[in-house]
Design a protein around this motif. Structure first.
Motif: not given
Length: 173
Positions: A31-42
């Protein structure tokens, strides 16, 4: 229940609890990796942040159960699971459809957690570890809610991905 059955169930239950703690550690890394990289999916970002907080509380519940049994979580398993989670997340980072692959993997991961907690609840009941049951059931409900949310949102994520790709190739994350 016979002494032999209790002697069999307790070590299985403790191992399962340690494995679940490591599994939650892996989930946090992912989750931490995904949270760091999510930009366009609020919406996905907000739900992952919420579930990260739930996961930290889930680990505390597992630690409480282990402590009640006079046991501790496995630092080795936790570290190994954390590395595995980071590697899994990094593997998707190079994909053009990273957000889709992450979503699919998250659905599968939640199913794994649901099965794990269902098994732990069964062991707790069979072994007479009654104080653990409500804590494990609370975690199971949270995992089921996350799995349901992810499953319901696969179409939304996919549609957003298509729209972003169509408008300039920014759907990846």
């Amino acid at each position: 229940m016979t002494i032999t059955a209790i002697d069999t169930i307790r070590p299985l239950f403790v191992t399962g609890l340690r494995n679940a703690h490591a599994l939650e550690n892996e989930a946090l890394s992912i989750m931490n990796r995904q949270i760091e990289r999510l930009e366009n999916y609020p919406d996905m970002l907000a739900r992952l942040r919420e579930h990260r907080q739930e996961t930290e509380i889930q680990q505390e519940r597992l630690e409480r159960i282990l402590e009640q049994l006079g046991e501790d979580h496995s630092s080795f398993k936790d570290a190994a699971a954390s590395v595995m989670g980071s590697m899994a997340a990094l593997g998707h980072a190079v994909a053009g459809d990273e957000v889709l692959k992450n979503t699919f993997a998250d659905v599968a991961f939640e199913s794994y957690e649901i099965a794990s907690y269902t098994s732990l609840i069964t062991m707790a009941k069979a072994g007479g570890f009654n104080a653990a049951v409500p804590l494990l059931e609370e975690t199971l409900r949270e995992e089921m809610a996350m799995a349901a949310w992810l499953g319901e949102n696969v179409p939304n994520v996919t549609e957003r991905y298509i729209a972003l790709e169509d408008s300039g190739g920014r759907g990846k994350r």
